[in-house]
Design an enzyme around this catalytic site. Sequence first.
Site, mmCIF file in Angstrom:
data_model
loop_
_atom_site.group_PDB
_atom_site.id
_atom_site.type_symbol
_atom_site.label_atom_id
_atom_site.label_comp_id
_atom_site.label_asym_id
_atom_site.label_seq_id
_atom_site.Cartn_x
_atom_site.Cartn_y
_atom_site.Cartn_z
ATOM 1 N N CYS A 73 0.838 -1.198 0.000
ATOM 2 C CA CYS A 73 0.000 0.000 0.000
ATOM 3 C C CYS A 73 0.878 1.255 0.000
ATOM 4 C CB CYS A 73 -0.997 -0.016 1.157
ATOM 5 S SG CYS A 73 -2.363 1.130 0.875
ATOM 6 N N HIS A 127 -3.726 -4.982 0.955
ATOM 7 C CA HIS A 127 -3.126 -5.438 2.207
ATOM 8 C C HIS A 127 -3.453 -6.911 2.480
ATOM 9 C CE1 HIS A 127 -2.251 -1.389 3.939
ATOM 10 N NE2 HIS A 127 -3.285 -1.012 3.233
ATOM 11 N N GLU A 159 -2.021 -8.549 4.746
ATOM 12 C CA GLU A 159 -1.864 -8.729 6.196
ATOM 13 C C GLU A 159 -3.140 -8.393 6.967
ATOM 14 O OE1 GLU A 159 -0.947 -6.135 4.585
ATOM 15 O OE2 GLU A 159 -1.070 -4.334 5.814
#
Lengths: 254, 734
Positions: free
Chosen positions: A88, A217, A219
Amino acid sequence: MSARIAVPVFPGTNSEDETVRLLRDCGGDAELVHWSEPDALRQFDAYVLSGGFAYEDRIRAGAVAAHDRMMDLVIAAADAGKLVFGICNGAQILLEAGLVPGTGPARRPTAAFAKNAPSAHFICRHVHLRLALEPGRCAITAALPSGALIPAWAAHAEGRLAATPQRLEEIVSGGHVAFVYAHADGTVDSEAVPNGSALGCAGLVNRDGNVLAIMPHPERDAWNFNHLDLIEGDDVLAPSGGSAVFRSFVQALA
Amino acid sequence: MVSSGVSGTANVALRDDELARIEERLGRAPSAVELHAFDAQWSEHCSYKSSRHHLKRLPTSGAGVVLGPGEDAGILHLGVHEGERYGVVVAHESHNHPSQVVPFEGAATGVGGIVRDVLCMGAEVIGLADGLRFGSVEGAHQAYVATSAVDGIGAYGNAIGVPNVAGDVYFDAGFDENCLVNVVALGIVNENEIVHSFAPKNADGWQIVLVGKATDPSGFGGASFSSLSLDSEDAELNKGAVQVPDPFLENVLMRASYHVLRLLRQLAIPAGFKDLGAGGIVGCSAEITAHGGYGAQIDLDAVNVAVEGMAPQVIAAGETQERLLWVVPPEIAPEVLRIYNDVFTLPDVAYNARAGVIGQVTAERRYVMRHRGEVVMDVESEFLTGSIRDELPYTEVIRHEGAVDELPAVDVEAIFPQVLAHRDVCSREPLYRRYDAVVRGATVLPRGRADAGVLAPIPGSRLGVALAVAGNPRYGRIDPRYAAEHAVLEAMRRVVAVGARPIGLTDCLNFGNPRKPDQYGAFVAAVDGLAHAATQLDLAFVSGNVSLYNESGDGLAVPASAIVAAIGAFDNVGDAVTPGLKEPGSTLLWIGSRELVVGGSVLADVLGIEGPLPGLSYGAERAAVAIVHEAIARGVLRSCRAVRDGGMLTALARLSFDAMLRGRTVGAEIDFGNPLCEGGGFLCEVSDAGAIDLTGVLRVGETNDRRELIVNGVRFDVRRLYDVWSQPLEELYP
């Protein structure tokens, strides 16, 4: 001794803690490095630039951070062949620093992550990334299966890959499109793209395959509790889903 | 000796009788600084002078309450992880007046303030929610407010990296001149590591450290501005009272503060920590010391300012954002300053931002302030911060008892799409997709997926938190008390519907002019309703806020708006009920408590009819919650939604949309009198209805293997219903 991973924190970074946590849960030896101690970055073997709004996205996302002292050291590390992974805002910084796609003169950005289109607003939307290269083309994706489908969240206002037709052609012919946006079933069309990105591109890799920049993302969809409908195994705390790309990153350092 | 000589009392909201009281107590005319200090501290916004004695009726204690109202945020016990007790910190605020005037900045600073309220309890901030009430957006200014306020909330929360996981939105002409922007923030804290909003024991001589943005003239008079009705002619003047947001600075301020909190924990050093909100430096430093039983000496020349030459009252009472105040022992102050100024480089992050010592805690309970060597303020601390009280007359609001009206015969085929496209029912995704719902990586159910947002806030722990807000203005128009009770019930049902155990509540009471007995009566009735509902459900309010003077130019109050947030807990967040119908062949149950009446419903709005609101049965409510929990415990609950705006059929449609969006081919067939009545309760998909006690439960149908809903014999295509539901707000929020 295992390879050490630095997660640099710029003023305005906001995803550093979960990035470090996931790297550790995937077996990595990761820690934060703060902007007031940039030289500490020299001691590391690999770098993950996390999400946020470094330097307030002044001028445009990534533009100021790309010239930060910490980035001088990250660029030198990338040139020395160390792994650098940006997510990002981290991806925006890598692009502004000219590390990806790296098709033109050194350190010159040849493309942009421009404002989303058709709506220029910030968008938070669940997406899937499909690996668009042979896994081994990029060291960070080398342990992923061919065509891997990675769940992730797009959460950005400036994520649309934009470049001149010639530059886009170089990006394609040079094999720089690492990931494209896809539906949950792996199919690819314009509806799967949340931001109007050229080529449906969600991630770029450099020529040498050691620098990867992805806009969404993984994560944030990386533990079983992030996706209870698609739980893998029976431990709700176990990494799964989007953690695959982090696992592959850590494996590349082994 | 403080020099008096205030030349007039222009731009203060203090009334003559209050001014006379101040002069009598001081034995002289107040100085300009004192005048503005009292103006802020005695404003409705800071003092709750006309609401506090009513708020005492709310239940605020109980087994799960770690810290009730009174400090910057309340704390509820969440659970135990590795032998440590963890609490959820929660605060709830309004930023209504600023958001009506300059919506982006007004809403953004609302987020900033509520986040600091949670942070200063020693907590890590984990989530946000917003309750929004906008006008009818056909009006240009109303549409501007509705979009800019959302963008302000998004810009702030996204930049600081706190996920927005819950909220609700209503559009109603009653909010044309007074939007409501309520914000809730959640934090997580080890219960042994709570930091309080007052100077701790033996703090005499400790240092008062101001941290954050350089004080500037923005937000001067903000507290009293929030305590007056908006007058459109003053719009330009009012803009000056609104604060300027800097989420970039707040991001760094939060991280630096986490660092300081860790240091204090390691060294086992107590401290006081408090957000600078209304009343600025004087309000915060007076309260943090007075509430610990102390006085303070403050030196305004030590304050980092943005411009030279500001009048002392502006430095003292201005409401510049992104500032916090510490009370720390002198020996640790240099290290606190170093962390903010050198490690986190505040002076490089924003112009002249820094941490600096601005004064000392004193044993003598006087609040003394100096400027350029002169004493500009010298008052008894408790007189400034203590209990000013204003018992205003009010008109008793007669409760509308639930006489059940005749249900209208409804053509479901024609009406249901209208209900789904209704402004109170249609998809909010175009709005909330501008909010980051997943930063921090701890989101289990993001905004909009289910009735409540769910987080897994502690790394390595299965403990989970659910959050939801509720407060239906259609009900508020008809009956303020009932609407307040319903807000408690709906917020609670929402966290139950995702499988959580409700553990506590917060409230924000948004009402009209307390000096008008009928408008004040609506507020009093709503407090009664909140108190009754919470007591019946054995839940406590641990934090809250009151916003009065939400009154239009022609003297009309906003629809009575008691907006309630419910917090739920999971011992294992893996037990959260995930969205969408799961499998064909499931039984659909309505576990409800209320008679089916049309009053206050979306259906009534669509049909243009009126009717009384239904009665409530708390016994049945408690039983319904127990049944849902039993179904989860027995492993038979496949999906669930609270029945609210748009009735049971809307709840069923939402479950079928979520199934479709996840690629499951599941629909349903139900048979049910009027499925658009808002009967409350829960719609549940269960695998084995025989596994639970079905007393009070109605079997309404079952799921099938088609993307189709068959309702009393009428067929609806799920995709087409989804298109109807998902589109209406796309134009306003492209």
